[in-house]
Enzyme design. Structure first.
Site, mmCIF file in Angstrom:
data_model
loop_
_atom_site.group_PDB
_atom_site.id
_atom_site.type_symbol
_atom_site.label_atom_id
_atom_site.label_comp_id
_atom_site.label_asym_id
_atom_site.label_seq_id
_atom_site.Cartn_x
_atom_site.Cartn_y
_atom_site.Cartn_z
ATOM 1 N N THR A 27 0.878 -1.174 0.000
ATOM 2 C CA THR A 27 0.000 0.000 0.000
ATOM 3 C C THR A 27 0.912 1.220 0.000
ATOM 4 O O THR A 27 2.126 1.099 0.180
ATOM 5 C CB THR A 27 -0.897 0.056 1.261
ATOM 6 O OG1 THR A 27 -0.076 0.304 2.415
ATOM 7 C CG2 THR A 27 -1.678 -1.230 1.461
ATOM 8 N N ALA A 56 3.237 -1.080 4.775
ATOM 9 C CA ALA A 56 2.497 0.077 5.295
ATOM 10 C C ALA A 56 3.503 1.224 5.412
ATOM 11 O O ALA A 56 4.541 1.080 6.069
ATOM 12 C CB ALA A 56 1.890 -0.253 6.652
ATOM 13 N N VAL A 82 7.411 -2.321 7.163
ATOM 14 C CA VAL A 82 7.385 -0.853 7.223
ATOM 15 C C VAL A 82 7.999 -0.302 5.945
ATOM 16 O O VAL A 82 9.094 -0.694 5.535
ATOM 17 C CB VAL A 82 8.139 -0.345 8.475
ATOM 18 C CG1 VAL A 82 8.214 1.177 8.462
ATOM 19 C CG2 VAL A 82 7.448 -0.843 9.744
ATOM 20 N N LYS A 83 7.250 0.603 5.308
ATOM 21 C CA LYS A 83 7.713 1.186 4.046
ATOM 22 C C LYS A 83 8.277 2.574 4.327
ATOM 23 O O LYS A 83 7.603 3.426 4.921
ATOM 24 C CB LYS A 83 6.516 1.269 3.096
ATOM 25 C CG LYS A 83 6.834 1.195 1.639
ATOM 26 C CD LYS A 83 5.511 1.087 0.872
ATOM 27 C CE LYS A 83 5.724 1.088 -0.606
ATOM 28 N NZ LYS A 83 4.443 1.257 -1.318
ATOM 29 N N LEU A 84 9.529 2.775 3.896
ATOM 30 C CA LEU A 84 10.234 4.037 4.162
ATOM 31 C C LEU A 84 10.701 4.651 2.858
ATOM 32 O O LEU A 84 11.130 3.928 1.953
ATOM 33 C CB LEU A 84 11.477 3.764 5.033
ATOM 34 C CG LEU A 84 11.267 3.124 6.400
ATOM 35 C CD1 LEU A 84 12.619 2.717 6.998
ATOM 36 C CD2 LEU A 84 10.549 4.086 7.339
#
Ligand code: E4P
Length: 216
Positions: A27, A56, A82-84
């Site tokens: 997402t 996310a 975790v998307k960074l």
């Protein structure tokens, strides 16, 4: 090659998960906004629909903020990735969060050097955006080939997650280039099954079976 579906629409995810064709979900803030639902609620629901990684994305841009948000997101479910963003603070946060044992997807990658940095920061996934490079008349697929070669040269474990995929041809080219994962909207994944000769062949077989009165 693993298939992730790039959407925050839980109906589409449930539908594809039931087909057994998807291995995870990605997402981004734009997709979450489109769902019109609270962030944590929609991520929790997606995580319950698939055992695979669910990306996310944080919205903070400074290191402390990304760590705070990343740890909060990681608590939602054990399969949250975790998307960074690919910035210096994002890479620093990647090192810290992967050190905690959290999976990290470094996103918004548009160059091979950026992908090299993400691998050095210990990223679980790197997301090169093919379609957005094509949009500005560059060759998105060339980037996948370059990253594959660099990661293979140095035996980096970071998985190449080809993103911003817009067409069935992008999927095929990514598979040929050796991307570990591709993420695409539900419609692109479903379109992979289509071939006019399959439709025509089936039509002929069914007509012949009917004529001959074949029953199984
Ligand atoms: C991937 O993680 C991104 O959410 C996505 O692939 C972006 O695709 P777009 O360029 O079509 O918006």
């Amino acid at each position: 090659m693993k298939f992730f579906v790039d959407t925050a629409d839980t109906k589409d995810i449930a539908d594809l998960a039931a087909s057994g064709l998807i291995d995870g979900v990605t997402t981004n803030p734009s997709l979450i906004a489109k769902s019109g639902r609270p962030f944590a609620e929609v991520i929790a629901e997606i995580c319950a629909l698939t055992p695979g990684p669910v990306s996310a994305e944080v919205v903070a841009t400074d290191y402390d903020g990304m760590i705070k948000e990343g740890r909060k997101l990681a608590k939602i479910a054990s399969n949250v990735t975790v998307k960074l963003p690919l910035t210096l603070d994002g890479l620093k946060a990647c090192k810290t969060l992967t050190g905690d044992g959290t999976q990290v997807n470094v996103t918004l990658c548009f160059s091979a050097n950026q992908a090299l940095l993400a691998a050095k920061a210990g990223a679980t996934f790197i997301s090169p955006f093919i379609g957005r490079l094509d949009d500005i008349h560059l060759d998105g697929m060339e980037l996948i080939h370059e990253i594959r070669q660099i990661y293979d040269n140095y035996l980096f474990d970071t998985e190449i997650l080809a993103a911003s995929i817009r067409t069935a041809n992008h999927v095929k080219q990514c598979a040929l280039a050796g991307a570990d994962v591709m993420t695409a909207p539900p419609a692109v994944i479903k379109s992979l099954v289509n071939h006019p000769l399959t439709d025509k062949g089936l039509e002929i077989f069914l007509a012949d079976a009917k004529k001959a009165g074949i029953k199984v």
